[in-house]
Design a protein around this motif. Structure first.
Motif, PDB file in Angstrom:
ATOM      1  N   PHE A 276      12.079  13.308  -3.180  1.00 16.18           N
ATOM      2  CA  PHE A 276      13.141  12.762  -2.315  1.00 16.18           C
ATOM      3  C   PHE A 276      12.626  11.562  -1.525  1.00 16.18           C
ATOM      4  O   PHE A 276      13.289  10.530  -1.408  1.00 16.18           O
ATOM      5  N   TRP A 277      11.418  11.696  -0.962  1.00 13.60           N
ATOM      6  CA  TRP A 277      10.839  10.599  -0.195  1.00 13.60           C
ATOM      7  C   TRP A 277      10.606   9.375  -1.077  1.00 13.60           C
ATOM      8  O   TRP A 277      10.835   8.243  -0.674  1.00 13.60           O
ATOM      9  N   SER A 278      10.157   9.594  -2.311  1.00 11.72           N
ATOM     10  CA  SER A 278       9.896   8.486  -3.236  1.00 11.72           C
ATOM     11  C   SER A 278      11.182   7.720  -3.535  1.00 11.72           C
ATOM     12  O   SER A 278      11.205   6.485  -3.554  1.00 11.72           O
ATOM     13  N   ARG A 279      12.260   8.469  -3.792  1.00  7.64           N
ATOM     14  CA  ARG A 279      13.538   7.810  -4.090  1.00  7.64           C
ATOM     15  C   ARG A 279      14.037   7.019  -2.878  1.00  7.64           C
ATOM     16  O   ARG A 279      14.558   5.913  -3.010  1.00  7.64           O
ATOM     17  N   GLN A 280      13.898   7.621  -1.699  1.00  7.40           N
ATOM     18  CA  GLN A 280      14.349   6.933  -0.495  1.00  7.40           C
ATOM     19  C   GLN A 280      13.518   5.668  -0.252  1.00  7.40           C
ATOM     20  O   GLN A 280      14.050   4.616   0.127  1.00  7.40           O
ATOM     21  N   ASP A 281      12.215   5.747  -0.492  1.00  2.00           N
ATOM     22  CA  ASP A 281      11.340   4.596  -0.321  1.00  2.00           C
ATOM     23  C   ASP A 281      11.706   3.487  -1.303  1.00  2.00           C
ATOM     24  O   ASP A 281      11.740   2.305  -0.950  1.00  2.00           O
ATOM     25  N   GLU A 282      11.992   3.884  -2.558  1.00  2.00           N
ATOM     26  CA  GLU A 282      12.382   2.890  -3.563  1.00  2.00           C
ATOM     27  C   GLU A 282      13.711   2.231  -3.200  1.00  2.00           C
ATOM     28  O   GLU A 282      13.893   1.020  -3.364  1.00  2.00           O
ATOM     29  N   ARG A 283      14.614   3.040  -2.690  1.00  2.00           N
ATOM     30  CA  ARG A 283      15.912   2.485  -2.285  1.00  2.00           C
ATOM     31  C   ARG A 283      15.745   1.477  -1.155  1.00  2.00           C
ATOM     32  O   ARG A 283      16.365   0.407  -1.170  1.00  2.00           O
ATOM     33  N   ASN A 284      14.897   1.818  -0.177  1.00  2.00           N
ATOM     34  CA  ASN A 284      14.676   0.893   0.940  1.00  2.00           C
ATOM     35  C   ASN A 284      14.058  -0.417   0.461  1.00  2.00           C
ATOM     36  O   ASN A 284      14.406  -1.500   0.938  1.00  2.00           O
ATOM     37  N   ARG A 285      13.123  -0.309  -0.500  1.00  2.00           N
ATOM     38  CA  ARG A 285      12.501  -1.526  -1.012  1.00  2.00           C
ATOM     39  C   ARG A 285      13.508  -2.383  -1.778  1.00  2.00           C
ATOM     40  O   ARG A 285      13.501  -3.603  -1.682  1.00  2.00           O
ATOM     41  N   LEU A 286      14.413  -1.721  -2.547  1.00  2.00           N
ATOM     42  CA  LEU A 286      15.438  -2.476  -3.275  1.00  2.00           C
ATOM     43  C   LEU A 286      16.404  -3.159  -2.312  1.00  2.00           C
ATOM     44  O   LEU A 286      16.800  -4.311  -2.527  1.00  2.00           O
ATOM     45  N   GLU A 287      16.802  -2.450  -1.255  1.00  2.00           N
ATOM     46  CA  GLU A 287      17.700  -3.051  -0.277  1.00  2.00           C
ATOM     47  C   GLU A 287      17.040  -4.244   0.404  1.00  2.00           C
ATOM     48  O   GLU A 287      17.685  -5.266   0.672  1.00  2.00           O
ATOM     49  N   GLY A 288      15.741  -4.116   0.681  1.00  2.00           N
ATOM     50  CA  GLY A 288      15.031  -5.249   1.262  1.00  2.00           C
ATOM     51  C   GLY A 288      14.989  -6.439   0.334  1.00  2.00           C
ATOM     52  O   GLY A 288      15.142  -7.589   0.753  1.00  2.00           O
ATOM     53  N   ARG A 289      14.804  -6.153  -0.960  1.00  2.00           N
ATOM     54  CA  ARG A 289      14.782  -7.246  -1.942  1.00  2.00           C
ATOM     55  C   ARG A 289      16.145  -7.923  -2.046  1.00  2.00           C
ATOM     56  O   ARG A 289      16.236  -9.155  -2.136  1.00  2.00           O
ATOM     57  N   ILE A 290      17.196  -7.101  -2.043  1.00  2.00           N
ATOM     58  CA  ILE A 290      18.549  -7.669  -2.097  1.00  2.00           C
ATOM     59  C   ILE A 290      18.809  -8.544  -0.882  1.00  2.00           C
ATOM     60  O   ILE A 290      19.395  -9.626  -0.986  1.00  2.00           O
ATOM     61  N   TRP A 291      18.366  -8.082   0.279  1.00  2.59           N
ATOM     62  CA  TRP A 291      18.555  -8.882   1.488  1.00  2.59           C
ATOM     63  C   TRP A 291      17.829 -10.212   1.368  1.00  2.59           C
ATOM     64  O   TRP A 291      18.337 -11.248   1.768  1.00  2.59           O
ATOM     65  N   GLU A 292      16.600 -10.204   0.809  1.00  5.24           N
ATOM     66  CA  GLU A 292      15.849 -11.444   0.640  1.00  5.24           C
ATOM     67  C   GLU A 292      16.571 -12.398  -0.303  1.00  5.24           C
ATOM     68  O   GLU A 292      16.623 -13.610  -0.069  1.00  5.24           O
TER      69      GLU A 292
ATOM     70  N   MET B 240       0.816  -1.205   0.000  1.00  2.00           N
ATOM     71  CA  MET B 240       0.000   0.000   0.000  1.00  2.00           C
ATOM     72  C   MET B 240       0.860   1.270   0.000  1.00  2.00           C
ATOM     73  O   MET B 240       0.424   2.329   0.423  1.00  2.00           O
ATOM     74  N   HIS B 241       2.113   1.153  -0.468  1.00  2.00           N
ATOM     75  CA  HIS B 241       2.966   2.335  -0.442  1.00  2.00           C
ATOM     76  C   HIS B 241       2.423   3.434  -1.360  1.00  2.00           C
ATOM     77  O   HIS B 241       2.641   4.622  -1.128  1.00  2.00           O
ATOM     78  N   TRP B 242       1.655   3.053  -2.432  1.00  2.00           N
ATOM     79  CA  TRP B 242       1.100   4.055  -3.335  1.00  2.00           C
ATOM     80  C   TRP B 242       0.073   4.944  -2.611  1.00  2.00           C
ATOM     81  O   TRP B 242      -0.053   6.136  -2.920  1.00  2.00           O
ATOM     82  N   PHE B 243      -0.652   4.364  -1.639  1.00  2.00           N
ATOM     83  CA  PHE B 243      -1.659   5.133  -0.911  1.00  2.00           C
ATOM     84  C   PHE B 243      -1.001   6.223  -0.057  1.00  2.00           C
ATOM     85  O   PHE B 243      -1.495   7.354   0.035  1.00  2.00           O
ATOM     86  N   ARG B 244       0.141   5.884   0.548  1.00  2.00           N
ATOM     87  CA  ARG B 244       0.860   6.876   1.344  1.00  2.00           C
ATOM     88  C   ARG B 244       1.321   8.038   0.475  1.00  2.00           C
ATOM     89  O   ARG B 244       1.272   9.204   0.878  1.00  2.00           O
ATOM     90  N   HIS B 245       1.801   7.715  -0.727  1.00  2.00           N
ATOM     91  CA  HIS B 245       2.240   8.772  -1.644  1.00  2.00           C
ATOM     92  C   HIS B 245       1.054   9.637  -2.074  1.00  2.00           C
ATOM     93  O   HIS B 245       1.185  10.873  -2.212  1.00  2.00           O
ATOM     94  N   LEU B 246      -0.102   9.017  -2.288  1.00  2.00           N
ATOM     95  CA  LEU B 246      -1.290   9.766  -2.683  1.00  2.00           C
ATOM     96  C   LEU B 246      -1.722  10.736  -1.587  1.00  2.00           C
ATOM     97  O   LEU B 246      -2.044  11.914  -1.854  1.00  2.00           O
ATOM     98  N   VAL B 247      -1.702  10.256  -0.346  1.00  2.00           N
ATOM     99  CA  VAL B 247      -2.079  11.120   0.774  1.00  2.00           C
ATOM    100  C   VAL B 247      -1.105  12.276   0.924  1.00  2.00           C
ATOM    101  O   VAL B 247      -1.507  13.436   1.132  1.00  2.00           O
ATOM    102  N   PHE B 248       0.186  11.980   0.802  1.00  2.00           N
ATOM    103  CA  PHE B 248       1.190  13.027   0.952  1.00  2.00           C
ATOM    104  C   PHE B 248       1.032  14.090  -0.127  1.00  2.00           C
ATOM    105  O   PHE B 248       1.098  15.304   0.141  1.00  2.00           O
ATOM    106  N   ALA B 249       0.797  13.657  -1.384  1.00  2.00           N
ATOM    107  CA  ALA B 249       0.608  14.616  -2.485  1.00  2.00           C
ATOM    108  C   ALA B 249      -0.635  15.468  -2.256  1.00  2.00           C
ATOM    109  O   ALA B 249      -0.643  16.687  -2.509  1.00  2.00           O
ATOM    110  N   ALA B 250      -1.716  14.821  -1.778  1.00  2.00           N
ATOM    111  CA  ALA B 250      -2.953  15.575  -1.528  1.00  2.00           C
ATOM    112  C   ALA B 250      -2.752  16.638  -0.471  1.00  2.00           C
ATOM    113  O   ALA B 250      -3.305  17.749  -0.562  1.00  2.00           O
ATOM    114  N   VAL B 251      -1.908  16.359   0.541  1.00  2.00           N
ATOM    115  CA  VAL B 251      -1.685  17.309   1.630  1.00  2.00           C
ATOM    116  C   VAL B 251      -0.990  18.563   1.124  1.00  2.00           C
ATOM    117  O   VAL B 251      -1.441  19.700   1.388  1.00  2.00           O
ATOM    118  N   TYR B 252       0.118  18.416   0.369  1.00  2.00           N
ATOM    119  CA  TYR B 252       0.835  19.632  -0.016  1.00  2.00           C
ATOM    120  C   TYR B 252       0.112  20.366  -1.152  1.00  2.00           C
ATOM    121  O   TYR B 252       0.223  21.586  -1.292  1.00  2.00           O
TER     122      TYR B 252
END
Length: 403
Positions: free
Chosen positions: A53-69, A1-13
């Motif tokens: 910036f948040w999107s890139r950081q989120d993508e990086r965290n997801r990639l690192e998690g995948r690499i760990w798996e 549901m990471h897309w929902f968080r991005h949608l909420v954040f965009a709606a706020v600003y």
């Protein structure tokens, strides 16, 4: 549901930007609509950048998690494979691997016959542990006062061989001018008890080598050093590390027919290891009594071994002949090339020597380089490799946990 968080954040600003643009003229006296719109656009731009910036950081965290798996999955597969090998007797199925393992067992058995039981069974020094750590432990080689009596020194040597009190130290050999570690030279050091702080004391080579030679123990010390060197080679091979080792060895060991026969057979089945091991002999040992003609040295050359000549005191040599016998490294002291004032004692002679070595594909290693000033002078001669405290002091080789 990471897309929902991005949608909420965009709606706020976006909503905040609209609120500012619409309400600022009503709440601030003198504020016109154009200025309020600029404020709204500024908030929208800042929010968009922050969102990127948040999107890139989120993508990086997801990639690192995948690499760990993926790494965890590979580790699980490795453990399963090891378990399957264990159930099948832990013996490789490839006949060539079986022959290599049996040959290694024979050469190590030959070494064990020459060494005390406890030494032969000690855990090998390793190149990095499971944590891929450094090649050596942090403790440097420090000389401590030791007995100078010949009898006491001989007792220390015998006791060290009997109780596995011989430590292996490594010193890097670096390429110049990059200073990249290309090789490590192995040194054996005899422990002589502990000092007041509980740190090991070591016999200096000049203290024990002559005594050990007179007692016929040099070949035993050499065999121990070679035993540990084989273990290091096996570890670097397992970890795919491209590093070689200089191993000092005496003519006595090369003339040990029983041991060298097993060793040549073993290395013949492991040619990839042979290319990483450079035998280092003194100029006296290499030049005396036709050592070049020994069948074992010929066998080692055919397997791809290279040799290094150290303790050089004569330079009027037939370098073509040395190259034909696979002498690929020559070591000279920095003090031999530099006078006390830091200038070349004879720049022309040194450059001529360098040209002769180049013509014969022999690399020059300048050892005992201690200062940056020395190095700057030496680099004018296009030295291939350097060794000395400037690049790293000898340090104790790491051992596996539980050794």
């Amino acid at each position: 549901m990471h897309w929902f968080r991005h949608l909420v954040f965009a709606a706020v600003y976006i909503a905040l930007a609209l609120v500012v643009a619409l309400t600022l003229p009503l709440s601030v006296t003198g504020m016109d609509g154009h200025t309020a719109l600029l404020f709204g656009l500024a908030i929208l731009t800042f929010g968009g950048l922050l969102h990127e910036f948040w999107s890139r950081q989120d993508e990086r965290n997801r990639l690192e998690g995948r690499i760990w798996e993926i790494e965890a999955g590979l580790e699980e597969m490795r453990l399963q494979l090891d378990a399957q090998r264990g159930h099948s007797g832990a013996m490789p199925a490839d006949p060539s691997e079986v022959a290599a393992v049996l040959s290694e067992a024979r050469v190590l058995e030959r070494l064990a016959d020459r060494l005390p039981t406890h030494v032969a069974r000690s855990a090998p020094a390793v190149v990095g542990g499971a944590d891929a750590g450094p090649l050596f432990a942090p403790r440097p080689l420090t000389a401590q006062p030791v007995p100078t009596d010949t009898g006491a020194i001989l007792d220390h040597v015998r006791e060290a061989l009997r109780t596995d009190q011989v430590d292996i130290f490594l010193q890097p050999v670096v390429s110049l001018p990059q200073r990249k570690h290309r090789y490590y030279e192995l040194f054996s050091r005899i422990r002589a008890g502990l000092d007041a702080d509980g740190k090991p004391r070591y016999l200096l080579p000049e203290q024990y080598l002559g005594v050990a030679a007179d007692a016929g123990l040099i070949a035993t010390i050499d065999n121990l050093l070679l035993f540990r060197c084989i273990q290091l080679l096996r570890e670097t091979e397992k970890r795919h590390q491209n590093v070689g080792f200089f191993c000092n060895i005496s003519a006595a060991t090369l003339n040990d027919a029983a041991f060298m026969r097993e060793f040549v057979t073993y290395m013949g089945q492991n040619p990839n290891l042979a290319t990483k091991l450079v035998f280092e002999l003194s100029q006296d040992d290499l030049m005396q009594g036709g050592l070049f003609a020994t069948s074992f040295l010929d066998g080692l050359r055919r397997l791809g071994f290279h040799f290094s000549m150290d303790q050089v005191y004569r330079l009027d040599l037939d370098w073509n002949e040395l190259a034909r016998h696979e002498i690929r490294f020559v070591k000279l002291d920095a003090a031999r090339l530099l006078d006390p004032d830091g200038r070349f004692a004879d720049p022309r002679a040194v450059r001529e020597l360098r040209q002769q070595l180049d013509r014969n594909n022999i690399d020059l290693i300048v050892e005992k380089v201690e200062t940056e000033a020395q190095l700057l002078e030496l680099l004018d001669l296009y030295i291939d490799f350097g060794q000395g405290y400037l690049f790293g002091e000898p340090r104790l080789a790491r051992k596996q946990a539980g050794s």
